[in-house]
Design a protein around this motif. Structure first.
Motif, mmCIF file in Angstrom:
data_model
loop_
_atom_site.group_PDB
_atom_site.id
_atom_site.type_symbol
_atom_site.label_atom_id
_atom_site.label_comp_id
_atom_site.label_asym_id
_atom_site.label_seq_id
_atom_site.Cartn_x
_atom_site.Cartn_y
_atom_site.Cartn_z
ATOM 1 N N ALA A 103 0.842 -1.197 0.000
ATOM 2 C CA ALA A 103 0.000 0.000 0.000
ATOM 3 C C ALA A 103 0.878 1.248 0.000
ATOM 4 O O ALA A 103 1.913 1.298 0.661
ATOM 5 N N HIS A 104 0.461 2.216 -0.799
ATOM 6 C CA HIS A 104 1.147 3.512 -0.888
ATOM 7 C C HIS A 104 2.571 3.396 -1.421
ATOM 8 O O HIS A 104 3.389 4.272 -1.159
ATOM 9 N N ARG A 105 2.888 2.345 -2.148
ATOM 10 C CA ARG A 105 4.231 2.150 -2.700
ATOM 11 C C ARG A 105 4.183 2.293 -4.217
ATOM 12 O O ARG A 105 3.153 2.077 -4.839
ATOM 13 N N TRP A 128 -2.564 -3.752 -1.934
ATOM 14 C CA TRP A 128 -1.849 -2.807 -2.786
ATOM 15 C C TRP A 128 -2.677 -1.525 -2.907
ATOM 16 O O TRP A 128 -2.701 -0.869 -3.939
ATOM 17 N N ASP A 129 -3.335 -1.154 -1.818
ATOM 18 C CA ASP A 129 -4.150 0.058 -1.753
ATOM 19 C C ASP A 129 -3.287 1.284 -2.051
ATOM 20 O O ASP A 129 -2.210 1.443 -1.475
ATOM 21 N N ARG A 130 -3.733 2.110 -2.973
ATOM 22 C CA ARG A 130 -3.050 3.353 -3.370
ATOM 23 C C ARG A 130 -1.637 3.132 -3.906
ATOM 24 O O ARG A 130 -0.809 4.029 -3.903
ATOM 25 N N ALA A 131 -1.351 1.919 -4.345
ATOM 26 C CA ALA A 131 -0.050 1.642 -4.956
ATOM 27 C C ALA A 131 -0.049 2.162 -6.391
ATOM 28 O O ALA A 131 -1.107 2.323 -7.012
ATOM 29 N N ASN A 152 -8.014 2.586 -5.030
ATOM 30 C CA ASN A 152 -7.323 3.829 -5.384
ATOM 31 C C ASN A 152 -5.940 3.617 -5.974
ATOM 32 O O ASN A 152 -5.121 4.527 -5.994
ATOM 33 N N ALA A 153 -5.648 2.412 -6.440
ATOM 34 C CA ALA A 153 -4.341 2.139 -7.039
ATOM 35 C C ALA A 153 -4.275 2.748 -8.435
ATOM 36 O O ALA A 153 -5.294 2.917 -9.108
#
Length: 181
Positions: A103-105, A128-131, A152-153
């Motif tokens: 996530a966030h990556r 993998w949220d926001r990835a 949100n990815a």
């Protein structure tokens, strides 16, 4: 685990066993041209039977595995006689995760090769949220015992979950897909 036991003290003993995969999954495996039968990992085993990606999740830290995954993706080694082919080609076929939190990556390789996680096994969640994914990701034939979250990815290339088994939910709400899923 879909592997055979091999004997080598210096490299990972993982070898993808399509026959075992078919027996465990109860269906025929559709091999693709770029995955020869009997693909084996040639990463250093670091004094273990298997490399970090193929060891039992109970014998390693999820954080260590994710950090190594990111390191190998972001800084791929040039392919030469001393470089493990699996590393040079972004191949993590049959990798085992307790959970895989990215996530966030940002997943962007120093090359344009797919991030190959085919036949991986995730015992927990794949978050993998926001990835932000810039390379194609192959997750076909994988098993995820928990949730897959891509909320949100930003997916800038193809991502393939074909023939995968996800035990819980698949949530890609508000994800931005530039290419195919």
């Amino acid at each position: 685990v879909y592997c055979k036991r091999m004997t080598s003290a210096e490299t990972c003993s993982y070898e993808f066993d399509p026959d075992r995969w078919e027996r465990v999954r109860g269906r025929e495996l559709q091999l693709v041209e770029d995955l020869p039968t009997g693909w084996s990992c040639d990463r250093p085993s670091e004094d273990y039977e298997y490399c970090l990606f193929h060891r039992d999740p109970e014998d390693k830290s999820d954080i260590d595995v994710v950090e190594r995954l990111l390191q190998e993706i972001e800084q791929p080694l040039e392919k030469n006689a001393d470089t493990p082919t699996a590393t040079a080609e972004n191949r993590f076929i049959g990798a085992r995760f307790g959970g895989c939190r990215l996530a966030h990556r940002v997943l962007q390789s120093g090359n344009n090769l797919p991030i190959d996680l085919r036949f991986a096994h995730v015992e927990g969640d794949l978050n993998w949220d926001r990835a932000a994914l810039q390379n194609p990701v192959r997750f076909s034939g994988a098993a995820v015992e928990g949730d897959v979250t891509l909320q949100n990815a930003q997916i800038g290339a193809n991502i393939d979950f074909s023939d995968s088994v996800i035990d819980e939910t698949f949530d890609a709400s508000d994800a931005d897909f530039t290419n195919h899923v």
